[in-house]
Motif scaffolding. Structure first.
Motif, PDB file in Angstrom:
ATOM      1  N   VAL A 168     104.132 124.550  28.854  1.00  0.00           N
ATOM      2  CA  VAL A 168     103.316 124.631  30.063  1.00  0.00           C
ATOM      3  C   VAL A 168     102.778 123.236  30.372  1.00  0.00           C
ATOM      4  CG1 VAL A 168     101.318 125.688  31.184  1.00  0.00           C
ATOM      5  CG2 VAL A 168     102.661 127.002  29.527  1.00  0.00           C
ATOM      6  N   VAL A 169     102.978 122.801  31.599  1.00  0.00           N
ATOM      7  CA  VAL A 169     102.517 121.475  32.007  1.00  0.00           C
ATOM      8  C   VAL A 169     101.783 121.570  33.336  1.00  0.00           C
ATOM      9  CG1 VAL A 169     104.396 120.304  30.801  1.00  0.00           C
ATOM     10  CG2 VAL A 169     104.688 120.950  33.203  1.00  0.00           C
ATOM     11  N   ALA A 170     101.015 120.536  33.622  1.00  0.00           N
ATOM     12  CA  ALA A 170     100.293 120.467  34.896  1.00  0.00           C
ATOM     13  C   ALA A 170      99.868 119.033  35.143  1.00  0.00           C
ATOM     14  CB  ALA A 170      99.086 121.385  34.882  1.00  0.00           C
ATOM     15  N   ALA A 171      99.617 118.717  36.400  1.00  0.00           N
ATOM     16  CA  ALA A 171      99.053 117.412  36.728  1.00  0.00           C
ATOM     17  C   ALA A 171      97.599 117.379  36.256  1.00  0.00           C
ATOM     18  CB  ALA A 171      99.127 117.174  38.231  1.00  0.00           C
ATOM     19  N   PRO A 172      97.075 116.241  35.811  1.00  0.00           N
ATOM     20  CA  PRO A 172      95.677 116.157  35.351  1.00  0.00           C
ATOM     21  C   PRO A 172      94.678 116.641  36.384  1.00  0.00           C
ATOM     22  CG  PRO A 172      96.876 114.184  34.736  1.00  0.00           C
ATOM     23  CD  PRO A 172      97.792 114.966  35.630  1.00  0.00           C
ATOM     24  N   SER A 173      95.025 116.525  37.666  1.00  0.00           N
ATOM     25  CA  SER A 173      94.097 116.945  38.728  1.00  0.00           C
ATOM     26  C   SER A 173      93.800 118.438  38.702  1.00  0.00           C
ATOM     27  CB  SER A 173      94.668 116.556  40.097  1.00  0.00           C
ATOM     28  OG  SER A 173      95.934 117.192  40.302  1.00  0.00           O
ATOM     29  N   CYS A 174      94.679 119.230  38.069  1.00  0.00           N
ATOM     30  CA  CYS A 174      94.465 120.680  38.013  1.00  0.00           C
ATOM     31  C   CYS A 174      93.250 121.055  37.161  1.00  0.00           C
ATOM     32  CB  CYS A 174      95.709 121.375  37.459  1.00  0.00           C
ATOM     33  SG  CYS A 174      97.144 121.345  38.563  1.00  0.00           S
ATOM     34  N   PHE A 175      92.763 120.105  36.348  1.00  0.00           N
ATOM     35  CA  PHE A 175      91.668 120.431  35.433  1.00  0.00           C
ATOM     36  C   PHE A 175      90.385 119.658  35.762  1.00  0.00           C
ATOM     37  CE2 PHE A 175      95.716 120.735  33.006  1.00  0.00           C
ATOM     38  CZ  PHE A 175      95.785 122.125  32.992  1.00  0.00           C
ATOM     39  N   VAL A 176      90.309 119.187  37.001  1.00  0.00           N
ATOM     40  CA  VAL A 176      89.096 118.482  37.428  1.00  0.00           C
ATOM     41  C   VAL A 176      87.913 119.445  37.501  1.00  0.00           C
ATOM     42  CG1 VAL A 176      87.975 117.251  39.328  1.00  0.00           C
ATOM     43  CG2 VAL A 176      90.326 116.683  38.672  1.00  0.00           C
ATOM     44  N   ASP A 177      88.164 120.637  38.035  1.00  0.00           N
ATOM     45  CA  ASP A 177      87.070 121.605  38.189  1.00  0.00           C
ATOM     46  C   ASP A 177      87.317 122.892  37.409  1.00  0.00           C
ATOM     47  OD1 ASP A 177      89.174 122.509  39.690  1.00  0.00           O
ATOM     48  OD2 ASP A 177      88.064 122.724  41.560  1.00  0.00           O
ATOM     49  N   ARG A 178      88.345 122.914  36.558  1.00  0.00           N
ATOM     50  CA  ARG A 178      88.625 124.103  35.745  1.00  0.00           C
ATOM     51  C   ARG A 178      88.987 123.669  34.333  1.00  0.00           C
ATOM     52  NH1 ARG A 178      92.212 128.346  39.414  1.00  0.00           N
ATOM     53  NH2 ARG A 178      90.857 128.324  41.250  1.00  0.00           N
ATOM     54  N   HIS A 190      94.124 130.483  36.707  1.00  0.00           N
ATOM     55  CA  HIS A 190      94.608 129.207  37.237  1.00  0.00           C
ATOM     56  C   HIS A 190      95.731 129.429  38.252  1.00  0.00           C
ATOM     57  CE1 HIS A 190      92.713 126.126  34.577  1.00  0.00           C
ATOM     58  NE2 HIS A 190      92.524 127.193  33.807  1.00  0.00           N
ATOM     59  N   ARG A 191      95.895 128.450  39.132  1.00  0.00           N
ATOM     60  CA  ARG A 191      97.043 128.462  40.019  1.00  0.00           C
ATOM     61  C   ARG A 191      98.279 128.085  39.213  1.00  0.00           C
ATOM     62  NH1 ARG A 191      96.720 124.710  44.996  1.00  0.00           N
ATOM     63  NH2 ARG A 191      96.207 123.221  43.349  1.00  0.00           N
ATOM     64  N   CYS A 192      99.317 128.892  39.308  1.00  0.00           N
ATOM     65  CA  CYS A 192     100.558 128.619  38.597  1.00  0.00           C
ATOM     66  C   CYS A 192     101.721 128.631  39.579  1.00  0.00           C
ATOM     67  CB  CYS A 192     100.787 129.661  37.498  1.00  0.00           C
ATOM     68  SG  CYS A 192      99.521 129.644  36.191  1.00  0.00           S
ATOM     69  N   ILE A 193     102.798 128.003  39.172  1.00  0.00           N
ATOM     70  CA  ILE A 193     103.986 127.907  40.027  1.00  0.00           C
ATOM     71  C   ILE A 193     105.043 128.840  39.464  1.00  0.00           C
ATOM     72  CG2 ILE A 193     105.709 126.364  41.002  1.00  0.00           C
ATOM     73  CD1 ILE A 193     103.760 124.048  40.345  1.00  0.00           C
ATOM     74  N   ASN A 194     105.421 129.832  40.240  1.00  0.00           N
ATOM     75  CA  ASN A 194     106.367 130.841  39.761  1.00  0.00           C
ATOM     76  C   ASN A 194     107.814 130.398  39.949  1.00  0.00           C
ATOM     77  OD1 ASN A 194     105.547 133.346  38.526  1.00  0.00           O
ATOM     78  ND2 ASN A 194     104.262 133.696  40.337  1.00  0.00           N
ATOM     79  N   LEU A 195     108.664 130.945  39.087  1.00  0.00           N
ATOM     80  CA  LEU A 195     110.111 130.721  39.162  1.00  0.00           C
ATOM     81  C   LEU A 195     110.791 132.078  39.289  1.00  0.00           C
ATOM     82  CD1 LEU A 195     112.576 128.769  38.884  1.00  0.00           C
ATOM     83  CD2 LEU A 195     112.502 129.253  36.428  1.00  0.00           C
TER      84      LEU A 195
END
Length: 297
Positions: A168-178, A190-195
């Motif tokens: 599981v990966v994400a841009a650092p900006s995803c954890f600014v307020d969470r 969290h917002r996730c990107i589905n496949l």
């Protein structure tokens, strides 16, 4: 023509060419008595005499000469074809269709096939990129490539890649307020990107395991894709967390554009395997292909 009938004709050809039961028996690796019985059986079946025998000579009759004129070239052509097959062993040739996911083609198949095909220019390979689990027998594929735990038990499976890992990966900006998820269940916040994968009938459920405990989580978010490159781009743009093959995002992790989470919940698992139906006598070219793809540990 029955196999026995063909054998009888070959026996007649040997005797007629050698003009001797002794020499013909030695050529065919049988006994004179067996050869004599075979010729009598052939003459009885055809209803004509094929050979004139005396104590000092042996020669074809008129009927035998006529049969010999037809039989010699025909069996000679068969022998030539058998020799041609021998050339295939020396210079393998053949055409093969393989179904695989795009990731397997890009990371495993093509890097190994490119030098192999240069070495064997008479071997042709068609790679068909599919995300669905294809029935290779029904769809007339020679082989398929899937992750080890997805191969049917009645197939021969050959490991062609190293252990795999989904992370599981994400841009650092995803954890600014969470806060970063600590367990898989936290992903639902969290917002996730589905496949979307056809083989799963919808969106892929993210799979996790730790200490023998398996968890599947269905996530939600603003965007979804049916291709991994687009999914990775969306993660880089900060649209949410993504679940991908580790090697796809390795460079992005190194440069800090993406960060990994839940690392202790994503252990490695069996990687890509080539699978194909059981074959008693696979073509030499296919055997070479399998060996070229086989993973070297």
């Amino acid at each position: 023509m029955q196999r026995e009938e063909l054998g009888d004709l070959m026996a007649f050809l040997a005797v007629a060419e050698e003009e001797s039961f002794t020499k013909a028996a030695a050529r065919l690796g049988t006994s004179q008595s067996s050869l004599s019985l075979i010729l009598k059986r052939l003459e009885a079946r055809l209803g004509v005499r094929l050979l004139t025998r005396t104590t000092r000579s042996l020669a074809p009759t008129n009927a035998g000469e006529q049969l010999l004129a037809t039989l010699g070239p025909a069996l000679g052509s068969i022998e030539a074809q058998l020799l041609a097959l021998g050339e295939f062993r020396d210079r393998p040739a053949g055409s093969f269709r393989i179904t695989a996911g795009q990731h397997a083609i890009d990371t495993i198949l093509w890097p190994k096939l490119a030098p192999f095909l240069l070495e064997y220019p008479d071997i042709k390979v068609e790679l068909v990129a599919e995300s669905a689990l294809t029935d290779i027998v029904t769809e007339r594929f020679d082989a398929g490539v899937r992750l080890g735990d997805q191969v049917e038990k009645d197939m021969i499976a050959v490991r062609i890649g190293p252990l795999a890992r989904m992370i599981v990966v994400a841009a650092p900006s995803c954890f600014v307020d969470r806060a970063r998820p600590q367990v898989p269940q936290d992903l639902t916040g969290h917002r996730c990107i589905n496949l979307r994968l056809p083989s799963y009938g919808g969106f892929y459920a993210w799979e996790f395991e730790r200490d023998g405990h398996e968890v599947r989580v269905r996530v939600d978010g603003q965007v979804a894709f049916n291709g991994v490159p687009q999914l990775v781009n969306a993660a880089l743009d900060g649209f949410g967390l993504a679940y991908v093959h580790e090697d796809v995002v390795r460079e992005h992790l190194k440069d800090g554009r993406l960060v990994q989470i839940l690392g202790d919940w994503t252990p490695p698992f069996p990687g890509y395997h080539l699978y194909y139906p059981s074959r008693r006598h696979p073509a030499p070219a296919f055997t070479l292909l399998v060996e070229a793809l086989r993973h070297q540990t």
